[in-house]
Design a protein around this motif. Structure first.
Motif, PDB file in Angstrom:
ATOM      1  N   ARG A 199      -8.961  -1.953  14.392  1.00 26.51           N
ATOM      2  CA  ARG A 199      -8.011  -1.489  15.398  1.00 26.51           C
ATOM      3  C   ARG A 199      -8.559  -0.294  16.139  1.00 26.51           C
ATOM      4  O   ARG A 199      -9.227   0.551  15.540  1.00 26.51           O
ATOM      5  CB  ARG A 199      -6.742  -1.033  14.675  1.00 26.51           C
ATOM      6  N   ARG A 213      -5.907   6.610  17.677  1.00 23.88           N
ATOM      7  CA  ARG A 213      -5.680   6.160  16.299  1.00 23.88           C
ATOM      8  C   ARG A 213      -6.549   6.907  15.282  1.00 23.88           C
ATOM      9  O   ARG A 213      -6.053   7.355  14.259  1.00 23.88           O
ATOM     10  CB  ARG A 213      -5.931   4.659  16.194  1.00 23.88           C
ATOM     11  N   ARG A 215       6.099   9.246   4.953  1.00 22.46           N
ATOM     12  CA  ARG A 215       6.470   7.834   4.878  1.00 22.46           C
ATOM     13  C   ARG A 215       7.566   7.538   3.843  1.00 22.46           C
ATOM     14  O   ARG A 215       8.132   6.453   3.835  1.00 22.46           O
ATOM     15  CB  ARG A 215       5.230   6.980   4.592  1.00 22.46           C
ATOM     16  N   SER A 254       0.902  -2.476  13.400  1.00 18.68           N
ATOM     17  CA  SER A 254       1.192  -2.290  11.984  1.00 18.68           C
ATOM     18  C   SER A 254       2.471  -2.978  11.504  1.00 18.68           C
ATOM     19  O   SER A 254       3.357  -3.311  12.278  1.00 18.68           O
ATOM     20  CB  SER A 254       1.310  -0.787  11.731  1.00 18.68           C
ATOM     21  N   SER A 255       2.564  -3.093  10.184  1.00 19.83           N
ATOM     22  CA  SER A 255       3.770  -3.635   9.555  1.00 19.83           C
ATOM     23  C   SER A 255       4.777  -2.534   9.274  1.00 19.83           C
ATOM     24  O   SER A 255       5.866  -2.804   8.812  1.00 19.83           O
ATOM     25  CB  SER A 255       3.388  -4.287   8.228  1.00 19.83           C
ATOM     26  N   ARG A 256       4.431  -1.285   9.549  1.00 26.37           N
ATOM     27  CA  ARG A 256       5.270  -0.155   9.116  1.00 26.37           C
ATOM     28  C   ARG A 256       6.703  -0.299   9.607  1.00 26.37           C
ATOM     29  O   ARG A 256       6.993  -0.321  10.797  1.00 26.37           O
ATOM     30  CB  ARG A 256       4.650   1.180   9.563  1.00 26.37           C
ATOM     31  N   ILE A 277      -7.164   5.126   9.742  1.00 23.79           N
ATOM     32  CA  ILE A 277      -5.747   5.363  10.006  1.00 23.79           C
ATOM     33  C   ILE A 277      -5.491   6.827  10.394  1.00 23.79           C
ATOM     34  O   ILE A 277      -4.406   7.366  10.213  1.00 23.79           O
ATOM     35  CB  ILE A 277      -4.886   4.875   8.820  1.00 23.79           C
ATOM     36  N   GLN A 330       0.857  -1.192   0.000  1.00 24.29           N
ATOM     37  CA  GLN A 330       0.000   0.000   0.000  1.00 24.29           C
ATOM     38  C   GLN A 330       0.894   1.244   0.000  1.00 24.29           C
ATOM     39  O   GLN A 330       2.065   1.184   0.353  1.00 24.29           O
ATOM     40  CB  GLN A 330      -1.005  -0.036   1.158  1.00 24.29           C
ATOM     41  N   ASP A 372       1.492  -4.708   4.774  1.00 21.99           N
ATOM     42  CA  ASP A 372       0.437  -4.173   5.621  1.00 21.99           C
ATOM     43  C   ASP A 372      -0.031  -5.307   6.516  1.00 21.99           C
ATOM     44  O   ASP A 372      -0.164  -6.450   6.057  1.00 21.99           O
ATOM     45  CB  ASP A 372      -0.728  -3.662   4.766  1.00 21.99           C
ATOM     46  N   SER A 373      -0.281  -5.007   7.758  1.00 21.83           N
ATOM     47  CA  SER A 373      -0.556  -6.094   8.705  1.00 21.83           C
ATOM     48  C   SER A 373      -1.910  -6.771   8.473  1.00 21.83           C
ATOM     49  O   SER A 373      -2.129  -7.875   8.962  1.00 21.83           O
ATOM     50  CB  SER A 373      -0.465  -5.589  10.137  1.00 21.83           C
ATOM     51  N   HIS A 374      -2.803  -6.123   7.726  1.00 24.39           N
ATOM     52  CA  HIS A 374      -4.090  -6.779   7.485  1.00 24.39           C
ATOM     53  C   HIS A 374      -4.152  -7.559   6.171  1.00 24.39           C
ATOM     54  O   HIS A 374      -5.233  -7.969   5.723  1.00 24.39           O
ATOM     55  CB  HIS A 374      -5.234  -5.763   7.591  1.00 24.39           C
ATOM     56  N   HIS A 424      -3.937   4.818   1.670  1.00 22.40           N
ATOM     57  CA  HIS A 424      -3.747   5.352   3.030  1.00 22.40           C
ATOM     58  C   HIS A 424      -3.671   6.879   3.095  1.00 22.40           C
ATOM     59  O   HIS A 424      -3.791   7.448   4.168  1.00 22.40           O
ATOM     60  CB  HIS A 424      -2.463   4.780   3.636  1.00 22.40           C
ATOM     61  N   ALA A 438       1.450   3.870   1.787  1.00 21.87           N
ATOM     62  CA  ALA A 438       2.194   4.386   2.943  1.00 21.87           C
ATOM     63  C   ALA A 438       3.435   3.555   3.247  1.00 21.87           C
ATOM     64  O   ALA A 438       4.382   4.026   3.863  1.00 21.87           O
ATOM     65  CB  ALA A 438       1.294   4.465   4.166  1.00 21.87           C
ATOM     66  N   THR A 439       3.435   2.291   2.819  1.00 20.58           N
ATOM     67  CA  THR A 439       4.631   1.461   3.036  1.00 20.58           C
ATOM     68  C   THR A 439       5.385   1.240   1.723  1.00 20.58           C
ATOM     69  O   THR A 439       6.590   0.970   1.737  1.00 20.58           O
ATOM     70  CB  THR A 439       4.242   0.093   3.636  1.00 20.58           C
TER      71      THR A 439
HETATM   72  C1  MIC Z   1      -2.751   0.028   9.930  1.00 21.22           C
HETATM   73  O1  MIC Z   1      -3.870  -0.497   9.837  1.00 21.22           O
HETATM   74  O2  MIC Z   1      -2.228   0.308  11.015  1.00 21.22           O
HETATM   75  C2  MIC Z   1      -1.976   0.306   8.675  1.00 21.22           C
HETATM   76  C3  MIC Z   1      -1.875   1.752   8.523  1.00 21.22           C
HETATM   77  O3  MIC Z   1      -2.673  -0.208   7.560  1.00 21.22           O
HETATM   78  C4  MIC Z   1      -0.612  -0.351   8.809  1.00 21.22           C
HETATM   79  C5  MIC Z   1       0.302  -0.057   7.710  1.00 21.22           C
HETATM   80  C6  MIC Z   1       1.001   1.229   7.815  1.00 21.22           C
HETATM   81  O4  MIC Z   1       1.321   1.692   8.906  1.00 21.22           O
HETATM   82  O5  MIC Z   1       1.303   1.776   6.762  1.00 21.22           O
HETATM   83  C7  MIC Z   1      -0.643  -1.857   8.958  1.00 21.22           C
HETATM   84  O6  MIC Z   1      -1.593  -2.369   9.483  1.00 21.22           O
HETATM   85  O7  MIC Z   1       0.340  -2.534   8.637  1.00 21.22           O
END
Ligand code: MIC
Ligand code: SF4
Length: 754
Positions: free
Chosen positions: A448, A453, A581, A643-645, A426, A72, A165-167, A101, A74-75
């Motif tokens: 989340r 947030r 980012r 998050s995966s960020r 987000i 995505q 992305d973590s989802h 994002h 943002a990453t």
């Molecule tokens: C989130 O749900 O926290 C995000 C934003 O989608 C993140 C990814 C990010 O921080 O860019 C995620 O879940 O990995």
């Protein structure tokens, strides 16, 4: 079973590899001689070297060859900047980038989108040209949220996908093993390296019975989050099975897998079943459904007698709707108890805003069910009492519900339809109904709900639940409302009960694709120029980190000892910071500004050990770095949850950090730290966390002998008083130790190419 079936309608050259996957599974079966779970079949089917790979669940590192990568916006910026430093002409594995994002919710879909395109022009342009250059599919702003687009277009049963992305696990609803990773992991796969994953344990969740009434798929995962907590899924894949599975829609299964991220699970998955077949047929992929049917028994489901490391059973007949929160997604309260708990806990009772949609819950079924509730309320002369927002997950969903009438229903109901994007989920939300600092309640169908947030207000009590319940709460405007038992007053003051939601899983006609938002890579890619202006404040080319100097860390200050939950939202906040980012230096100014300092209970206020000056966390880190002083961070349990960020790992590295020492880590964050050349270490004895004072200095000794399974010696020297010694554990394997030595995984990759 030998046919060539395309993976999707966009890429003519990529085919499904069931035959090869099955051969791999057979090789591993001959070696291990036991039945496999479905998730194991997908993993082993994608092994790089099935003959020699060590396989012990929870122990070995698997080397895998994913079918594709999704990023995505943002990453993706950081992932692509890293890929560019690797110097390859194009990606080696099919990849897509999704713009979702960076669109802020303000006044409604079309206007917000236009504003975002203008504000983010430079970044979108960078992504559009870089994807064209490196042969990556590009889904522009307005196309929708990554996980929805993946489900609609790219996911297929039995596939292995990684996503930044973590989802990403959302695609488990279509029988795919989809795993969230940091950008550096994605870069490995784009650059044709095998991808490494610690062989996960498998948690089996058996679903019995059938959902009905106000209970929806979301409640399965809300309930499970209550059972397993935010770290209960760590190191494990959640695999669903049982007769309860068959009555779920494909998108409903997607919702369940999506929010598996909130229990720390590596991913979640459902076996191939008729609902997936129906969904594939509806989304122009009948040939995949047909092909998958041929492999259903031996490849696309668990073997009889497969063993799970842990088994949980959920009876859908008796499952109640749940509401989880505030501030953490695992605080699960069944609707029958919510009234009492809310009053007892002093949660604000008025529901200010109800938000439906997002990557978690924006399927046709979700929209139709919520619309049915809204229609019922309107038939009684009521509209939404709370502010009510609708976020379609994709342009296809938006266009389809526009055609089929649900969208108009939401508008008539008083709703605001936002852009097909992450928006308030987000923190991309220009919220104006309350002031910052006002205590209030919002209810969403998102996944989340960490502190601040959605709207950067730490006093906002955010709850996550099904879209059905969000809609009911929005009508009642009160958190104590239980639509199963309570009545509302209609326009004439007569009491009535809301009817149970109804809705088809799929539209009767085909989906309407809506606007065309996809850019396929061009034939002539060599001539595409990727621009990064040296004066940009949004994009910055990366400079390689310095390799390790071979010296132990001696008497290092503790930048911050963080208290309580430290999620990636605390470490590298999103919302207003999303715009940086692609610029490591600028985004580093948010490092740990949300974390609570154990010394004073405050956020972003720490003391420089040598000058005594109190300042923000990033400022203090910079002053250490500029003096050549390496520092550490001390933290608690499940550090880096969320998050995966990878910014959460790049930033401390950029700011001169050396080690992050915690009770435990969330999986993706731990890997991200290793990849960027930091040392993630864990207290063997959890009490040591309490024993450490933020004014102590820390030495990490014997790092030259860093080896898998061997603890690291730590000496803690208090300001006054005796030094003491203890041990830290780690999860490094030999190859990852090289990342530390080279200064980063990317440095190692670059060295190997020379
Ligand atoms: C989130 O749900 O926290 C995000 C934003 O989608 C993140 C990814 C990010 O921080 O860019 C995620 O879940 O990995
Ligand atoms: Fe976007 Fe929210 Fe989904 Fe993350 S969880 S991908 S921010 S909609």
């Amino acid at each position: 079973r030998d046919s060539k079936v395309r993976q999707n309608i966009w890429e003519a050259e990529n085919f499904i590899n069931y035959k090869k996957n099955l051969e791999n599974v057979k090789i591993v079966r001959d070696r291990l001689k036991r039945p496999f779970t479905y998730a194991e079949k997908i993993l082993y089917g994608h092994l790089d070297k099935p003959h020699e790979q060590d396989i012990e669940r929870g122990v070995s590192y698997l080397k895998l060859r994913p079918d594709r990568v999704a990023c995505q916006d943002a990453t993706a910026q950081m992932a692509i900047l890293q890929f560019m430093s690797a110097g390859m002409p194009q990606v080696a594995t099919p990849t897509t980038v999704h713009c979702d994002h960076l669109i802020q919710a303000q006044i409604g879909g079309p206007k917000d989108l236009a504003r975002a395109k203008d504000l983010n022009k430079e970044v979108y342009n960078f992504l559009a040209t870089a994807t064209a250059k490196y042969n990556i599919g590009f889904w522009g702003p307005g196309s929708g949220i990554i996980h929805q687009i993946v489900l609609e277009n790219y996911a297929f049963p039995g596939a292995l996908l990684i996503g930044t992305d973590s989802h990403t696990p959302n695609a488990g609803g279509l029988g795919q093993l989809a795993i969230g990773v940091g950008g550096a992991d994605a870069v490995d796969v784009m650059a044709d390296l095998a991808w490494e994953l610690k062989a996960p344990k498998i948690i089996g969740v058996k679903l019995t019975g059938k959902l009905s009434g106000w209970t929806s798929p979301k409640d399965v995962i809300l309930k499970l989050a209550g059972i397993l907590t935010v770290k209960g899924g760590t190191g494990a894949i959640v695999e669903y099975f049982g007769e309860g599975v068959d009555a779920l829609s494909c998108t409903g299964m997607g919702t369940i897998c999506n929010m598996g991220a909130e229990i720390g699970a590596t991913t979640s998955v459902f076996p191939f079943n008729p609902s997936m077949e129906a969904y594939l047929n509806k989304t122009s992929r009948a040939s995949i459904a047909e092909f998958a049917n041929l492999y259903q028994k031996d490849l696309l489901s668990a073997d009889e007698g497969a063993e799970y490391d842990q088994l949980i059973e959920i009876d859908l007949n008796t499952l109640e709707p749940h509401v989880n929160g505030p501030f953490t997604p695992d605080l699960a309260t069944p609707i029958s108890k919510l009234k009492d708990v809310a009053v007892e806990q002093g949660w604000p009772l008025e529901v200010k805003v109800g938000l439906i949609g997002s990557c978690t819950n924006s399927s046709y079924e979700d929209m139709e069910r919520s619309a049915s509730i809204a229609r019922d309320a309107m038939a009684h002369g009521l509209k939404s009492k709370a502010i009510y927002t609708v976020t379609p997950g994709s342009e296809q969903i938006r266009a389809t519900i526009e055609r089929d009438g649900q969208l108009q229903t939401f508008l008539d109901f008083g709703g605001l339809v936002l852009a097909n994007a992450c928006g308030p989920c987000i923190g991309q939300w220009d919220r104006r109904d309350i002031k910052k600092g006002d205590k209030n309640t919002i209810v969403s169908s998102y996944n989340r709900n960490f502190t601040a947030r959605n709207d950067s207000n730490p006093q906002t009590h955010a709850f996550v639940t099904s879209p059905d319940l969000v809609t009911a709460f929005a009508i009642a405007g009160d958190l104590r409302f239980n639509p199963l038992t309570d009545t509302l007053k209609d326009k004439d003051g007569k009491e009535f009960k809301l009817a149970e939601p109804t809705g088809l899983g799929l539209p009767i006609r085909d989906y309407d694709p809506g606007m065309d938002t996809y850019q396929h890579p061009p034939e002539d890619r060599a001539s595409v120029v990727v621009d990064v202006s040296p004066t940009s404040d949004r994009l910055q080319l990366l400079t390689p980190f310095k390799p390790w100097d071979g010296k132990d860390g001696i008497d290092m200050p503790i930048l911050i000892k963080s208290l309580g939950k430290t999620t990636t939202d605390h470490i590298s906040m999103a919302g207003p910071w999303l715009k940086y980012r692609g610029h490591l230096q600028n985004i580093s100014n948010n490092y740990m500004i949300g974390a609570i300092n154990a010394v004073n209970g405050e956020a972003n206020n720490v003391q420089n050990l040598y000058t005594g000056v109190w300042n923000g966390v990033p400022e203090t880190a910079i002053s250490y770095r500029d003096e050549g002083i390496r520092w550490v961070v001390v933290g608690g349990e499940n550090f880096g949850e969320g998050s995966s960020r990878e910014h959460a790992a790049l930033e401390p590295r950029f700011l001169g950090g050396f080690a992050i020492i915690t009770k435990s880590f969330a999986r993706i964050h731990e890997t991200n730290l290793k990849k960027q050349g930091l040392l993630p270490l864990n207290f063997v004895n959890h009490d040591d966390y309490e024993k450490i004072n933020p004014t102590d200095v820390i030495s990490l000794l014997g790092l030259k002998e860093l080896a898998p399974g061997k603890n690291v010696k730590m000496v803690v020297r208090p300001k006054d008083g005796e030094a003491w010694e203890t041990e830290l554990s780690h999860t490094y394997n030999n190859e990852q130790i090289e990342w530390f030595k080279y200064g980063s995984a990317l440095n190692k990759m670059a060295a190997a190419k020379k």
